[in-house]
Motif scaffolding. Structure first.
Motif, PDB file in Angstrom:
ATOM      1  N   ARG A  44       0.859  -1.185   0.000  1.00  0.00           N
ATOM      2  CA  ARG A  44       0.000   0.000   0.000  1.00  0.00           C
ATOM      3  C   ARG A  44       0.890   1.229   0.000  1.00  0.00           C
ATOM      4  NH1 ARG A  44      -5.126   1.174   0.408  1.00  0.00           N
ATOM      5  NH2 ARG A  44      -5.734  -0.962   0.924  1.00  0.00           N
ATOM      6  N   GLN A  45       0.528   2.216  -0.798  1.00  0.00           N
ATOM      7  CA  GLN A  45       1.307   3.448  -0.866  1.00  0.00           C
ATOM      8  C   GLN A  45       0.436   4.590  -1.369  1.00  0.00           C
ATOM      9  OE1 GLN A  45       4.252   3.762  -4.095  1.00  0.00           O
ATOM     10  NE2 GLN A  45       3.407   1.900  -5.014  1.00  0.00           N
ATOM     11  N   ALA A  46       0.902   5.821  -1.116  1.00  0.00           N
ATOM     12  CA  ALA A  46       0.226   7.001  -1.647  1.00  0.00           C
ATOM     13  C   ALA A  46       0.500   7.075  -3.149  1.00  0.00           C
ATOM     14  CB  ALA A  46       0.739   8.256  -0.946  1.00  0.00           C
ATOM     15  N   LEU A  47      -0.540   7.345  -3.935  1.00  0.00           N
ATOM     16  CA  LEU A  47      -0.398   7.375  -5.392  1.00  0.00           C
ATOM     17  C   LEU A  47      -1.009   8.638  -5.991  1.00  0.00           C
ATOM     18  CD1 LEU A  47      -1.199   3.746  -6.630  1.00  0.00           C
ATOM     19  CD2 LEU A  47       1.032   4.844  -6.502  1.00  0.00           C
ATOM     20  N   TYR A  48      -0.523   8.969  -7.194  1.00  0.00           N
ATOM     21  CA  TYR A  48      -1.022  10.114  -7.942  1.00  0.00           C
ATOM     22  C   TYR A  48      -1.143   9.717  -9.412  1.00  0.00           C
ATOM     23  CZ  TYR A  48       0.381  12.618  -3.738  1.00  0.00           C
ATOM     24  OH  TYR A  48       0.513  13.026  -2.443  1.00  0.00           O
ATOM     25  N   ALA A  49      -1.971  10.458 -10.142  1.00  0.00           N
ATOM     26  CA  ALA A  49      -2.059  10.302 -11.588  1.00  0.00           C
ATOM     27  C   ALA A  49      -1.784  11.668 -12.199  1.00  0.00           C
ATOM     28  CB  ALA A  49      -3.440   9.799 -11.994  1.00  0.00           C
ATOM     29  N   CYS A  50      -1.047  11.691 -13.303  1.00  0.00           N
ATOM     30  CA  CYS A  50      -0.661  12.958 -13.917  1.00  0.00           C
ATOM     31  C   CYS A  50      -1.546  13.247 -15.126  1.00  0.00           C
ATOM     32  CB  CYS A  50       0.811  12.916 -14.326  1.00  0.00           C
ATOM     33  SG  CYS A  50       1.388  14.500 -15.003  1.00  0.00           S
ATOM     34  N   ASN A  51      -2.402  14.239 -15.003  1.00  0.00           N
ATOM     35  CA  ASN A  51      -3.287  14.620 -16.097  1.00  0.00           C
ATOM     36  C   ASN A  51      -2.526  15.304 -17.217  1.00  0.00           C
ATOM     37  OD1 ASN A  51      -5.908  14.849 -17.272  1.00  0.00           O
ATOM     38  ND2 ASN A  51      -5.979  17.008 -16.650  1.00  0.00           N
ATOM     39  N   THR A  52      -1.350  15.834 -16.894  1.00  0.00           N
ATOM     40  CA  THR A  52      -0.514  16.493 -17.905  1.00  0.00           C
ATOM     41  C   THR A  52       0.119  15.464 -18.836  1.00  0.00           C
ATOM     42  OG1 THR A  52      -0.009  18.285 -16.346  1.00  0.00           O
ATOM     43  CG2 THR A  52       1.446  18.043 -18.264  1.00  0.00           C
ATOM     44  N   CYS A  53       0.626  14.365 -18.243  1.00  0.00           N
ATOM     45  CA  CYS A  53       1.353  13.353 -19.027  1.00  0.00           C
ATOM     46  C   CYS A  53       0.449  12.249 -19.562  1.00  0.00           C
ATOM     47  CB  CYS A  53       2.458  12.729 -18.171  1.00  0.00           C
ATOM     48  SG  CYS A  53       3.727  13.888 -17.621  1.00  0.00           S
ATOM     49  N   THR A  54      -0.587  11.885 -18.818  1.00  0.00           N
ATOM     50  CA  THR A  54      -1.487  10.800 -19.239  1.00  0.00           C
ATOM     51  C   THR A  54      -2.938  11.265 -19.104  1.00  0.00           C
ATOM     52  OG1 THR A  54      -1.404   9.868 -16.993  1.00  0.00           O
ATOM     53  CG2 THR A  54       0.120   8.957 -18.617  1.00  0.00           C
ATOM     54  N   PRO A  55      -3.379  12.144 -20.000  1.00  0.00           N
ATOM     55  CA  PRO A  55      -4.744  12.682 -19.908  1.00  0.00           C
ATOM     56  C   PRO A  55      -5.792  11.657 -20.300  1.00  0.00           C
ATOM     57  CG  PRO A  55      -3.679  13.435 -21.916  1.00  0.00           C
ATOM     58  CD  PRO A  55      -2.634  12.691 -21.140  1.00  0.00           C
ATOM     59  N   LYS A  56      -7.034  11.986 -20.016  1.00  0.00           N
ATOM     60  CA  LYS A  56      -8.149  11.104 -20.348  1.00  0.00           C
ATOM     61  C   LYS A  56      -8.171  10.847 -21.851  1.00  0.00           C
ATOM     62  CE  LYS A  56     -13.072  10.465 -19.374  1.00  0.00           C
ATOM     63  NZ  LYS A  56     -14.284  11.079 -18.770  1.00  0.00           N
ATOM     64  N   GLY A  57      -8.413   9.603 -22.202  1.00  0.00           N
ATOM     65  CA  GLY A  57      -8.367   9.211 -23.600  1.00  0.00           C
ATOM     66  C   GLY A  57      -7.155   8.357 -23.901  1.00  0.00           C
ATOM     67  N   GLY A  58      -6.152   8.440 -23.014  1.00  0.00           N
ATOM     68  CA  GLY A  58      -4.967   7.611 -23.151  1.00  0.00           C
ATOM     69  C   GLY A  58      -5.012   6.451 -22.184  1.00  0.00           C
TER      70      GLY A  58
END
Length: 375
Positions: A44-58
């Motif tokens: 278990r760990q803290a996670l983030y998603a990057c909308n700049t590098c992997t936007p919706k649609g990818g």
């Protein structure tokens, strides 16, 4: 004329302290300096998603805490809180133009990672962002321990119980996909979390059965003892099913602390949980609460090695006491100083703070000058 709601400085300080504790609980359990990729699929760990590098649609991708700081500074990030059994994606083939600065040698993809719409900034069955600028209704969001999606309390088809922060929740969708969980819910769920019904009366209880003494291979044996030994080898889930108590199979289900320890771990049930991808339910250390407690302990441990404390270790006992007393005196005076503003509803300005410390400096100079003697 309606009274304007006011917030005192003490309220602000208390809220700030609560936010710091929450951040410590989540972030202190993860490494902020080193990419977690070499650790494999972290429990278990803290996670983030990057909308700049992997936007919706990818393709969906998740990054660890350290990479969010070092590789994605200034990017549009979605905070995912924590997720289980995840390996950092930063810099793999999903990031066409970005290479991980902390650990560039990564596989193209992490096949065991699980993704949902959270990685594109969408949450709940309503697939809305959080915070939602178009949602004017105050509502808390609660994470399902199975799919790990976040759902609005009003979309759970179930009233949210008190002390929900100490309880785990499984959403209706995950309950319906794993129907055997409804049997556990009828017996283990938080009262009021699931409506229970009673089927036909079960078999007569052991208390109603006359005690007999039987001989097995010439040895006198109590059948009650044999039944207890057989029960230890039996399936707990099957026993609950035989009792006949059921629950209305709708809505999310809330579970009390330590409910996982009451799940059956017989060979058959372990196989069933494994096939459903739910083996983690037998692990009480998998819970978010266990992770947060670990983070708080880590934070307290780091505070125990504060540089100021290390410097104090190099001073003699008298010097240590002088510094500690001076610090405590200043802290008390600062608290009293700010309390007057909070009580009177005044705003603290930078000039007020500057004046406070200038006064403290003048007091210190008078003390350092020592007593004055006339000759």
């Amino acid at each position: 004329m309606s009274e304007e709601q006011t917030v005192s400085l003490v309220d602000v300080l208390e809220e700030d302290e609560e936010l710091e504790e929450e951040a410590s609980a989540v972030l202190a359990g993860s490494d902020s300096d080193h990419c977690s990729y070499p650790q494999g699929y972290v429990k278990r760990q803290a996670l983030y998603a990057c909308n700049t590098c992997t936007p919706k649609g990818g393709e969906a991708a998740g990054i660890c805490l350290a990479c969010s700081y070092k590789c994605h500074e200034g990017h549009d990030l979605f905070e995912l809180y924590t997720k289980r059994n995840f390996r950092c994606d930063c810099g793999n083939r999903k990031f066409s133009e970005l290479q991980c600065k902390l650990y560039p040698d990564k596989d193209d993809a992490n096949s065991q990672n699980k993704y949902n719409h959270n990685f594109f900034g969408m949450y709940c069955t309503c697939s809305r962002p959080y915070p939602d600028p178009d949602d004017q209704e105050e509502d808390e969001m609660i994470q399902c321990v199975v799919c790990e999606d976040w759902l609005h309390g009003r979309h759970l088809s179930r009233a949210v119980p008190e002390c929900v922060e100490m309880q785990e929740m499984i959403c209706e969708s995950c309950m319906s996909k794993n129907k055997f969980l409804w049997t556990y819910a009828a017996h283990l769920a938080v009262p009021g979390s699931s409506e229970q019904t009673k089927e036909e009366p079960g078999e007569e209880s052991a208390a109603d059965v006359p005690k007999k003494v039987e001989k097995v291979d010439g040895v006198t044996e109590c059948p009650g003892k044999r039944r207890r030994e057989e029960a230890e080898l039996s399936c707990r889930l099957k026993e609950l099913q035989d009792i006949g108590q059921k629950t209305v199979q709708s809505g999310a289900v809330f579970w009390p602390p330590s409910w996982r320890s009451k799940l059956c771990s017989c060979t058959s049930c372990q196989a069933q949980l494994s096939e459903a991808g739910l083996s983690f339910l037998l692990d009480e250390s998998d819970t978010v609460l266990a992770y947060e407690n670990k983070g708080k302990s880590s934070e307290q441990s780091q505070q125990g090695h504060d540089p100021l404390m290390s410097a104090l270790d190099n001073l003699n006992r008298v010097q240590q006491l002088e510094i500690i007393h001076g610090y405590n005196d200043m802290k008390t005076e600062l608290k009293n100083f700010l309390q007057t503003f909070a009580t009177e509803g005044k705003v603290v300005t930078s000039e007020d703070i500057r004046g406070f410390f200038e006064e403290q400096s003048r007091k210190r100079r008078r003390v350092d000058a020592g007593p004055f003697y006339c000759s």
